[in-house]
Design a protein around this motif. Sequence first.
Motif, PDB file in Angstrom:
ATOM      1  N   TYR A  94     -10.314  39.649  72.392  1.00  0.00           N
ATOM      2  CA  TYR A  94     -10.601  40.086  71.174  1.00  0.00           C
ATOM      3  C   TYR A  94     -11.688  39.512  70.342  1.00  0.00           C
ATOM      4  O   TYR A  94     -12.669  40.164  70.137  1.00  0.00           O
ATOM      5  N   PHE A  95     -11.627  38.383  69.824  1.00  0.00           N
ATOM      6  CA  PHE A  95     -12.695  37.682  69.182  1.00  0.00           C
ATOM      7  C   PHE A  95     -13.988  37.523  70.110  1.00  0.00           C
ATOM      8  O   PHE A  95     -15.152  37.389  69.417  1.00  0.00           O
ATOM      9  N   ALA A  96     -13.837  37.339  71.270  1.00  0.00           N
ATOM     10  CA  ALA A  96     -15.164  37.287  72.234  1.00  0.00           C
ATOM     11  C   ALA A  96     -16.027  38.219  72.038  1.00  0.00           C
ATOM     12  O   ALA A  96     -17.052  38.149  72.383  1.00  0.00           O
ATOM     13  N   SER A  97     -15.552  39.462  71.918  1.00  0.00           N
ATOM     14  CA  SER A  97     -16.357  40.636  71.589  1.00  0.00           C
ATOM     15  C   SER A  97     -17.205  40.554  70.269  1.00  0.00           C
ATOM     16  O   SER A  97     -18.241  41.300  70.007  1.00  0.00           O
ATOM     17  N   PHE A  98     -16.604  39.522  69.386  1.00  0.00           N
ATOM     18  CA  PHE A  98     -17.587  39.579  67.780  1.00  0.00           C
ATOM     19  C   PHE A  98     -18.369  38.190  68.274  1.00  0.00           C
ATOM     20  O   PHE A  98     -19.543  38.252  67.449  1.00  0.00           O
ATOM     21  N   THR A  99     -18.175  37.223  69.016  1.00  0.00           N
ATOM     22  CA  THR A  99     -18.882  35.946  68.759  1.00  0.00           C
ATOM     23  C   THR A  99     -18.286  35.114  70.097  1.00  0.00           C
ATOM     24  O   THR A  99     -17.259  35.024  70.478  1.00  0.00           O
ATOM     25  N   VAL A 101     -16.367  32.238  71.742  1.00  0.00           N
ATOM     26  CA  VAL A 101     -14.797  31.518  71.091  1.00  0.00           C
ATOM     27  C   VAL A 101     -15.074  30.208  71.839  1.00  0.00           C
ATOM     28  O   VAL A 101     -15.158  30.235  73.109  1.00  0.00           O
ATOM     29  N   GLN A 102     -14.679  29.247  71.083  1.00  0.00           N
ATOM     30  CA  GLN A 102     -14.568  28.124  71.827  1.00  0.00           C
ATOM     31  C   GLN A 102     -13.111  27.620  72.169  1.00  0.00           C
ATOM     32  O   GLN A 102     -12.660  27.141  73.185  1.00  0.00           O
ATOM     33  N   SER A 103     -12.208  27.893  71.229  1.00  0.00           N
ATOM     34  CA  SER A 103     -10.913  27.635  71.319  1.00  0.00           C
ATOM     35  C   SER A 103      -9.788  28.449  70.502  1.00  0.00           C
ATOM     36  O   SER A 103     -10.552  28.799  69.361  1.00  0.00           O
ATOM     37  N   GLU A 122     -11.841  28.517  66.772  1.00  0.00           N
ATOM     38  CA  GLU A 122     -12.913  27.596  66.960  1.00  0.00           C
ATOM     39  C   GLU A 122     -14.217  28.642  67.395  1.00  0.00           C
ATOM     40  O   GLU A 122     -13.912  28.987  68.645  1.00  0.00           O
ATOM     41  N   VAL A 123     -15.256  28.665  66.774  1.00  0.00           N
ATOM     42  CA  VAL A 123     -16.240  29.683  67.270  1.00  0.00           C
ATOM     43  C   VAL A 123     -17.611  28.992  67.127  1.00  0.00           C
ATOM     44  O   VAL A 123     -17.842  28.184  66.283  1.00  0.00           O
ATOM     45  N   MET A 124     -18.434  29.504  67.961  1.00  0.00           N
ATOM     46  CA  MET A 124     -19.998  29.157  67.844  1.00  0.00           C
ATOM     47  C   MET A 124     -20.684  30.347  67.358  1.00  0.00           C
ATOM     48  O   MET A 124     -20.943  31.285  67.999  1.00  0.00           O
ATOM     49  N   THR A 125     -21.223  30.052  66.115  1.00  0.00           N
ATOM     50  CA  THR A 125     -21.957  31.227  65.459  1.00  0.00           C
ATOM     51  C   THR A 125     -23.074  30.464  64.663  1.00  0.00           C
ATOM     52  O   THR A 125     -23.023  29.483  64.193  1.00  0.00           O
ATOM     53  N   ASP A 126     -24.221  31.348  64.374  1.00  0.00           N
ATOM     54  CA  ASP A 126     -25.047  30.863  63.293  1.00  0.00           C
ATOM     55  C   ASP A 126     -24.814  31.674  62.035  1.00  0.00           C
ATOM     56  O   ASP A 126     -25.479  31.266  61.148  1.00  0.00           O
TER      57      ASP A 126
END
Length: 157
Positions: A94-99, A101-103, A122-126
Amino acid sequence: MKVGFIQCTIISAVFAIAGYLLFSSANLNTHVPLTVSASLLLGGILTPWLASLLNTSSAKVSSTNSDNVANAITATLYVGNLPYRANEAAVKDYFASFTEVQSVRLMKDRKTGKRKGYGFIEVMTDDIDAVIAKTNDSLFQERTLKVRPAKDKVEHE
């Protein structure tokens, strides 16, 4: 790609064989051990130079590919009001469609093993605020999510 020990050994062997063939075909009337030593010396001189040349050229390629990743930061989000039936894979999808996702860590009760209805992602984003704006109060498996920046864990004495 970084040139490692095995690649340097192969390069050195190629230079040694080429040097041996070069020195033996030159009719210098030298002994075999002297020819082999000269070819190994040639390989030893040229191999580090070639390896450093290959490593710097591959570093330039990989740095241009990772420019977008270098700008992104890792952030941890608190996600509340998760459905109890949701698992890590479903939340990650679900969250991968927005940013990126690391874990995903979903909290469980220690005694019963049942999910508590919240977790941390935990996500990777600027732009973490944009991710929160998109996902907070969004509907996931018939539940309205509450997404906030995660607070630092407090150590108990």
